[in-house]
Design a protein around this motif. Sequence first.
Motif, PDB file in Angstrom:
ATOM      1  N   ASN A   1       0.857  -1.274   0.193  1.00  0.00           N
ATOM      2  CA  ASN A   1       0.180  -0.067  -0.109  1.00  0.00           C
ATOM      3  C   ASN A   1       0.633   1.256  -0.010  1.00  0.00           C
ATOM      4  O   ASN A   1       0.807   2.105  -0.790  1.00  0.00           O
ATOM      5  N   GLN A   2       1.909   1.233   0.893  1.00  0.00           N
ATOM      6  CA  GLN A   2       2.843   2.395   0.887  1.00  0.00           C
ATOM      7  C   GLN A   2       3.676   2.615  -0.319  1.00  0.00           C
ATOM      8  O   GLN A   2       4.109   3.760  -0.654  1.00  0.00           O
TER       9      GLN A   2
ATOM     10  N   PHE B   1      -6.766  -1.323  -0.003  1.00  0.00           N
ATOM     11  CA  PHE B   1      -6.353  -1.366   1.421  1.00  0.00           C
ATOM     12  C   PHE B   1      -7.248  -1.583   2.391  1.00  0.00           C
ATOM     13  O   PHE B   1      -7.303  -2.709   3.067  1.00  0.00           O
ATOM     14  N   LYS B   2      -8.171  -0.950   2.344  1.00  0.00           N
ATOM     15  CA  LYS B   2      -9.294  -0.465   3.229  1.00  0.00           C
ATOM     16  C   LYS B   2     -10.093  -1.455   3.000  1.00  0.00           C
ATOM     17  O   LYS B   2     -10.905  -2.243   4.023  1.00  0.00           O
TER      18      LYS B   2
ATOM     19  N   SER C   1      -0.788   1.811  10.731  1.00  0.00           N
ATOM     20  CA  SER C   1      -0.151   2.607   9.589  1.00  0.00           C
ATOM     21  C   SER C   1       1.555   2.438   9.619  1.00  0.00           C
ATOM     22  O   SER C   1       2.134   2.781   8.737  1.00  0.00           O
TER      23      SER C   1
ATOM     24  N   THR D   1      -3.764   0.363  -4.077  1.00  0.00           N
ATOM     25  CA  THR D   1      -4.599   1.597  -3.572  1.00  0.00           C
ATOM     26  C   THR D   1      -5.043   1.753  -2.418  1.00  0.00           C
ATOM     27  O   THR D   1      -5.450   0.600  -1.597  1.00  0.00           O
ATOM     28  N   GLN D   2      -5.200   2.990  -1.736  1.00  0.00           N
ATOM     29  CA  GLN D   2      -5.714   3.234  -0.227  1.00  0.00           C
ATOM     30  C   GLN D   2      -7.170   2.509  -0.447  1.00  0.00           C
ATOM     31  O   GLN D   2      -7.415   1.953   0.702  1.00  0.00           O
ATOM     32  N   SER D   3      -7.856   2.869  -1.212  1.00  0.00           N
ATOM     33  CA  SER D   3      -9.330   2.295  -1.360  1.00  0.00           C
ATOM     34  C   SER D   3      -9.137   0.695  -1.221  1.00  0.00           C
ATOM     35  O   SER D   3      -9.909   0.039  -0.460  1.00  0.00           O
TER      36      SER D   3
END
Length: 330
Positions: free
Chosen positions: A294-295, A304-305, A319, A300-302
């Motif tokens: 993710n980092q 990952f969530k 995080s 993507t952040q989406s």
Amino acid sequence: MSFKKMMQEKGPDMVREAAREMEIKREDEVLPLDPRAIASDSVTKIFNEIQKSGKISLSVPISKIILDENVRSQFSQQSINELGESLKDVGLLHNIILEVVERNGKFYFQCLSGKRRVLAAETISWSKIDADIILGKDPIESLYMGAIANLHESVFWLDNALLYSKLNAEGHTDEQIASRVKVNVRTVGWFRRLAKMSLACQNLVCAHQTLFNSKWAQELSRHGELPDDKVLEQNMIQMIAQKRTWHKIDSEVQQRIGATSIDKSDAIVQAHRVITNLESEQLINTKNFLLALNQSGFITQSAFKKIQAEFFKETPMTSEIHNPEKSNEN
């Protein structure tokens, strides 16, 4: 004029008028008064004002508003409750639109636009709601006016589908409908195709609006005629059981509706089993790997969530990458 002469000249008319009044009185005694009907003196005032300015704005008792013929019929109770809370906090931002219609010699307020706002107002015990009132038009014209007004609201896709289908049944082509409502002609065709689904499928759609959302509907309608009613219904029931939204039509449309197929759902179940069977250190390493992806931008952040919500509900990922060796040193 003598009484005798007056009776000779006007007596027959007076008798007929008296008989007519008695007949009206008997009709009023037989027919129950409709509490939703507008009082005759109010009707006159409204008509006179509308003739001058084209419309009139009033605070109308909600109990007098007829909702059953408005094109929008499907609403989730949750959305109604949320709108009610919004009305309570910020008030009514846009007046609803009512038309004055005549039925059997009586006049009523019929909702042309804003049914959802009326239902929401009822949930917070409002007795009245502000409305712009116009004179009733041709039924087809009223449908068009409602459709145009509802373009500015969050309209449930099935309501639009049924509306376009009704207009088409009245002899209006997709091109005519699209021109009046200001939408793409292909959109009208897609919606009308959706209106052909069976009543059983429509009931499933209404009961699970989040699952069978507009994206699902668009993907379903864009791939030609709908599958057989029973095939579609079985796939929808399967979707409900798995709580999966399928956004894309499989090439074998008669077998499977959606890209999130049975195989993919099975793969997700298998992934859950893998996560469940991981030992503590393996689980930490897995989380670290996903977080690093993710980092570094590979996930993507989406996404990952979504992974976090699906597989790590009990132990959410932080995080920062956790180093098990440092933990051991401490």
